[in-house]
Design an enzyme around this catalytic site. Structure first.
Site, PDB file in Angstrom:
ATOM      1  N   ASN A  48       0.974  -1.145  -0.095  1.00 59.27           N
ATOM      2  CA  ASN A  48       0.447  -0.104  -0.291  1.00 59.27           C
ATOM      3  C   ASN A  48       1.105   1.465  -0.446  1.00 59.27           C
ATOM      4  O   ASN A  48       0.069   2.457  -0.052  1.00 59.27           O
ATOM      5  CB  ASN A  48      -1.616   0.304   0.958  1.00 59.27           C
ATOM      6  CG  ASN A  48      -1.764  -1.196   1.467  1.00 59.27           C
ATOM      7  OD1 ASN A  48      -2.368  -1.391  -0.149  1.00 59.27           O
ATOM      8  ND2 ASN A  48      -1.978  -1.590   2.426  1.00 59.27           N
ATOM      9  N   GLU A 179     -16.405   4.249   2.937  1.00 57.15           N
ATOM     10  CA  GLU A 179     -15.010   4.336   2.696  1.00 57.15           C
ATOM     11  C   GLU A 179     -15.373   5.151   1.058  1.00 57.15           C
ATOM     12  O   GLU A 179     -16.507   4.742   0.493  1.00 57.15           O
ATOM     13  CB  GLU A 179     -14.198   3.190   2.297  1.00 57.15           C
ATOM     14  CG  GLU A 179     -14.388   2.048   3.383  1.00 57.15           C
ATOM     15  CD  GLU A 179     -13.727   0.448   3.236  1.00 57.15           C
ATOM     16  OE1 GLU A 179     -12.754   0.407   2.316  1.00 57.15           O
ATOM     17  OE2 GLU A 179     -13.805  -0.288   4.290  1.00 57.15           O
ATOM     18  N   SER A 183     -11.280  -0.547  -0.146  1.00 55.10           N
ATOM     19  CA  SER A 183      -9.859  -1.504  -0.172  1.00 55.10           C
ATOM     20  C   SER A 183      -9.395  -2.627  -1.146  1.00 55.10           C
ATOM     21  O   SER A 183      -8.347  -2.807  -1.663  1.00 55.10           O
ATOM     22  CB  SER A 183      -9.250  -1.972   1.485  1.00 55.10           C
ATOM     23  OG  SER A 183     -10.166  -2.279   1.901  1.00 55.10           O
ATOM     24  N   ASP A 208     -14.221   6.273   5.856  1.00 59.63           N
ATOM     25  CA  ASP A 208     -13.065   6.245   5.705  1.00 59.63           C
ATOM     26  C   ASP A 208     -12.118   6.182   4.639  1.00 59.63           C
ATOM     27  O   ASP A 208     -12.300   5.828   3.629  1.00 59.63           O
ATOM     28  CB  ASP A 208     -12.689   4.908   6.424  1.00 59.63           C
ATOM     29  CG  ASP A 208     -11.076   3.870   6.643  1.00 59.63           C
ATOM     30  OD1 ASP A 208     -10.816   4.405   5.280  1.00 59.63           O
ATOM     31  OD2 ASP A 208     -11.690   2.693   7.398  1.00 59.63           O
ATOM     32  N   HIS A 211      -7.545   5.048   1.641  1.00 57.10           N
ATOM     33  CA  HIS A 211      -6.692   4.109   0.167  1.00 57.10           C
ATOM     34  C   HIS A 211      -6.563   5.964  -0.635  1.00 57.10           C
ATOM     35  O   HIS A 211      -5.992   5.612  -1.878  1.00 57.10           O
ATOM     36  CB  HIS A 211      -7.425   3.458  -0.142  1.00 57.10           C
ATOM     37  CG  HIS A 211      -7.413   1.951   0.580  1.00 57.10           C
ATOM     38  ND1 HIS A 211      -5.817   1.558   0.280  1.00 57.10           N
ATOM     39  CD2 HIS A 211      -7.991   1.498   1.069  1.00 57.10           C
ATOM     40  CE1 HIS A 211      -6.089   0.240   1.119  1.00 57.10           C
ATOM     41  NE2 HIS A 211      -6.766   0.281   2.350  1.00 57.10           N
ATOM     42  N   LYS A 239      -0.246   3.853   5.083  1.00 58.89           N
ATOM     43  CA  LYS A 239      -0.748   3.565   3.361  1.00 58.89           C
ATOM     44  C   LYS A 239      -0.072   4.873   2.564  1.00 58.89           C
ATOM     45  O   LYS A 239       1.076   4.962   2.743  1.00 58.89           O
ATOM     46  CB  LYS A 239      -1.896   3.249   2.671  1.00 58.89           C
ATOM     47  CG  LYS A 239      -2.413   2.255   3.448  1.00 58.89           C
ATOM     48  CD  LYS A 239      -3.302   2.038   3.446  1.00 58.89           C
ATOM     49  CE  LYS A 239      -3.752   0.665   4.331  1.00 58.89           C
ATOM     50  NZ  LYS A 239      -5.295   0.464   4.993  1.00 58.89           N
TER      51      LYS A 239
HETATM   52  C1  LIG Z   1      -5.967  -0.052   6.421  1.00 62.31           C
HETATM   53  C2  LIG Z   1      -7.002   0.346   6.796  1.00 62.31           C
HETATM   54  C3  LIG Z   1      -7.397   0.514   7.876  1.00 62.31           C
HETATM   55  C4  LIG Z   1      -6.761   0.596   9.061  1.00 62.31           C
HETATM   56  O1  LIG Z   1      -5.705   0.668   9.419  1.00 62.31           O
HETATM   57  P1  LIG Z   1      -4.290   1.004   9.962  1.00 62.31           P
HETATM   58  O2  LIG Z   1      -3.080   2.239  10.323  1.00 62.31           O
HETATM   59  O3  LIG Z   1      -3.473  -0.329   9.158  1.00 62.31           O
HETATM   60  O4  LIG Z   1      -5.029  -0.149  11.750  1.00 62.31           O
HETATM   61  C5  LIG Z   1      -9.130   0.970   8.046  1.00 62.31           C
HETATM   62  N1  LIG Z   1      -9.316   0.915   7.146  1.00 62.31           N
HETATM   63  C6  LIG Z   1      -9.230   1.033   5.660  1.00 62.31           C
HETATM   64  C7  LIG Z   1     -10.419   0.854   5.399  1.00 62.31           C
HETATM   65  C8  LIG Z   1      -7.895  -0.103   5.604  1.00 62.31           C
HETATM   66  O5  LIG Z   1      -7.786   0.175   4.571  1.00 62.31           O
END
Ligand SMILES: *Cc1c(COP(=O)(O)O)cnc(C)c1O
Length: 391
Positions: A48, A179, A183, A208, A211, A239
């Site tokens: 990522n 999101e 992801s 969220d 990405h 990421k």
């Molecule tokens: C990677 C991810 C997370 C978690 O984040 P970390 O900092 O790695 O714990 C949360 N939500 C989504 C959509 C992700 O892809």
């Protein structure tokens, strides 16, 4: 007879083994932004690190400088003595860069999602979330004990119907959770429409942006930056930011609420200086990485086109995440292994991470991938097609 007290563990693992879903950890050694060493060097299409920043000299230097200056640990939680000026400055800079009122650092995206959601909704609330949201969001929703309904992936008409239905019920609050970039599918949600719906139905909106942060939006600050109507945005630094940790942007009011009530913020050690340094350096670089982001987007578009030409299915991908949906788990594992034999790391993603029957190779591009890297990948995928038709 006394039962072995770990028989439940053996049963759970045996079940995984029977269904070929038993997972093991496999170490890699990083070589550069796009290569790792396993038994041989592999071109990495599974990380990522979308901008290759985890190996960027400016981030490494900042992490080293901050460590030299402030030590290896923050020594306490934020409310005790773990808040250094560098934590506060980073939060202020980040909020300003996103055009949001306030920002608050978290130890990880998982921790943020799992512990913030239960503070926003309770037993009297309704949560409407996309069917494909990340597990960390589900953990948060479950912990809240709210009633929850999952709407079909990205189907905002269905979301609106649920919002309408909710009006005649006596929910204390309604929360929409989704999101911005998904992801495992690499497709995007319609943020404008989500904002409209949240506003029209007086719902809270939680996005969220894991990405998108670093990759999309003005100066790469994500798809939720510089706009009103989104109550909580979670971004992660593991990421495209090439580091570790997470951030929540919200109103100053909500920030105070989290500082005072969120267990995932209160009862954990503050992020260490090295991490703060790396994030700070990445934030400084972000506005100057426009060409890298363009390159990334163009490569992803080209890859999707070529995959379709070869008869592969990149689903609805519209980002640097480009799945090859295979379907059957065994076929997906075989393809992944074949690619590894050809020097390409492209991991298989299987249920329960994705829905049954949609096992896939999840390709994630980096701005550091060059045309010859993609050519090599596509040649091997073409060779797999031929190989398959002879077996
Ligand atoms: C990677 C991810 C997370 C978690 O984040 P970390 O900092 O790695 O714990 C949360 N939500 C989504 C959509 C992700 O892809």
């Amino acid at each position: 007879m006394v039962q072995d007290k770990f028989s439940f563990v053996q049963t759970a693992l045996a079940e995984r083994q029977q269904t070929q879903r038993f997972r093991t950890l496999q170490a890699v050694q990083p070589i550069d932004a796009v290569q790792v060493q396993r038994t041989k060097p592999l071109l990495n299409f599974s990380s990522n690190d979308y901008l290759g920043l985890s190996k960027h000299p400016a981030l490494i230097a900042a992490a080293q400088n901050y460590t030299a200056q402030y030590g290896t640990g923050a020594t306490a939680s934020r409310l005790v003595t773990g808040t250094y000026a560098i934590h506060q400055t980073l939060e202020e800079r980040f909020a300003a860069a996103c055009g949001r009122e306030a920002a608050l650092l978290f130890s990880s995206g998982f921790q943020a999602n799992a512990t913030i959601l239960p503070l926003l909704v309770d037993r009297q609330s309704l949560v409407l979330c996309d069917r494909r949201v990340h597990n960390s969001l589900i953990q948060g929703i479950l912990a809240s004990q709210a009633r929850w309904i999952r709407y079909p992936h990205n189907n905002l008409e269905q979301l609106e119907q649920q919002l309408q239905r909710a009006q005649s019920k006596s929910y204390g609050r309604v929360l929409i959770v989704t999101e911005t970039v998904f992801s495992m599918d690499g497709d995007c949600s319609d943020v404008d429409r989500l904002v409209q719906l949240a506003d029209q139905y007086n719902a809270l909106l939680y996005l969220d942006d894991a990405h998108a942060l670093g990759v999309l939006g003005e100066s790469g600050m994500g798809l939720a930056a510089h706009r009103t109507g989104i109550d909580v945005v979670v971004g992660t630094f593991g990421k495209a930011f090439g580091s570790f940790g997470a951030v929540v942007t919200c109103s100053a009011l909500l920030r105070d609420y989290l500082i005072n009530h969120c267990p995932g913020f209160i009862y954990t050690t503050a992020l260490p200086p090295a991490v703060i340094g790396a994030i700070d350096a990445a934030l400084t670089l972000m506005p100057n990485l426009t060409a890298e982001r363009q390159h990334l987007t163009q490569q992803a578009t080209w890859l999707r086109t070529q995959l379709r030409v070869l008869g592969y299915d990149p689903a609805e991908s519209a980002s640097q995440i480009v799945p090859i949906v295979v379907g059957a788990e065994s076929d997906t594992l075989q393809l992944s292994q074949w690619l590894e034999d050809q020097g390409i790391l492209a991991t298989a993603i299987r249920p329960p991470t994705v829905a049954a029957g949609t096992a896939r190779i999840r390709l994630a591009l980096s701005s550091r991938h060059q045309m010859d890297h993609l050519d090599h990948l596509l040649q091997q995928l073409q060779a797999w097609n031929q190989h398959e038709s002879f077996t």
